[in-house]
Structures are given as structure tokens and as C-alpha cells.
Scaffold this motif. Sequence first.
Motif: not given
Length: 214
Positions: A109, A119, A124, A210
Amino acid sequence: MNHLQDLVHISHVLVDMHFSRGTSGNVSIRSEDRFMISLSGSQLGKLDETSFVPLSIATGEVLGSGNPSKEHALHRAFYEKNPAAQCVIHVHSPYAAAWSCMKPWQQNHAIPPMTPYVFLRAGQVPLLPYHQPGDAAMRDDVLTSPFHFTAALMANHGVVVSGTTPAEALDTLIEIEEACRIALLTYNHDARLLDNNQIQDLISSSNHFWDIDV
């Protein structure tokens, strides 16, 4: 309004928002096993439904007349990586392009966690390596990346986003541009970042992957 009409409209919006100047930027829409990408050298603010060239997603072969944008390999990679993607937008919007020249916050990220919205909207957003515009190596970078993503910054270049509709892709682009703007405004200041628990809560409440623990 069909998706191609919608993409034409949003291409004009991108110019109105100053996300694309001159002939910079390119857009595409998926249609089953092919995608339609804007013509090389075209201005997004002047696109119409005849301003696109079809290519095969499987092979990259040009399936119609006209010269496609030189970034067609990049667009193709996003359709290959994300089967749900129906639209790809690549622009040199000013804040995203500026932040693409900075060191990423972390590997998966690039943008420091200032506010929650990137988010929730984009998940990401990694920084892809620099290549000369139009370099087919961009496709390899997208497909071989260990991270799951639907949007990315391109080092010293700009931003690329995908979405299930052109409107969704535009919304994602807007959130990334705003996050980069805030990052630049607070750069070299003692900014307060979201903490790990806050980030984890955002990740848990979104539908995005993520790949690195926070």
C-alpha cells in the motif's frame, strides 16, 4: 445507458475534473473475451463510441481497425488479474502522479493511512515499478505481483484503477487522488496516521484483500 456510453461520459468527466490533460490517459471496457480501449493519441474529453479498438484478452491481438492506446498491455493485465473487472482507467491525475514519485508507505500500500476512505473504496494500492510508458513489462508486473489489488500507483507515472462498472472505477480513482492529495499536504509534517487497530477494522469491514499484517 450501456457500459460503453457510460465510459464515454466518464471520460469527459475525467477531463472536467482535471485528471487528464491533452492526450494523456486511456480507458477501456470489457466485453466477454475482449476489451475495447481508447485509440492512441485520443483526448478523453473528445471520445465517442467510435473511439475504441477491440483486443483479445487471451492473446492481446487487435481485433478491429485503428491503433489502440500504447498502454493496452497494462489494461489487459488488469482484466486477466481481476476477472470481475469490467472497466480500467489510467490517468496522470496530479496528486496521484506526484505521490507515485514518493517512497511507498509499505509494500502492498503506497499511500500513508491518513483517512479511512481509500481503504474502504480501493483496498490496498501498491506501487508498481517504473517502466517507460507503453512498455509491455507492465503486464508482467501486474500479473506476477504477490498482492491482490484492483488499483495501483505506477512509479513516476500515474494511477490505474479497475472496477465492475465505469462509475465504480471513477469513484475509486477519486478516493485515491484525494488520499494522495492529503498525503502531499501533510508530507514532512508530524501527521497522525491511523493506527493498526483502526486499519484492521477498516480492512475487516471492506470486501478487499490485505496481504501484509498491520
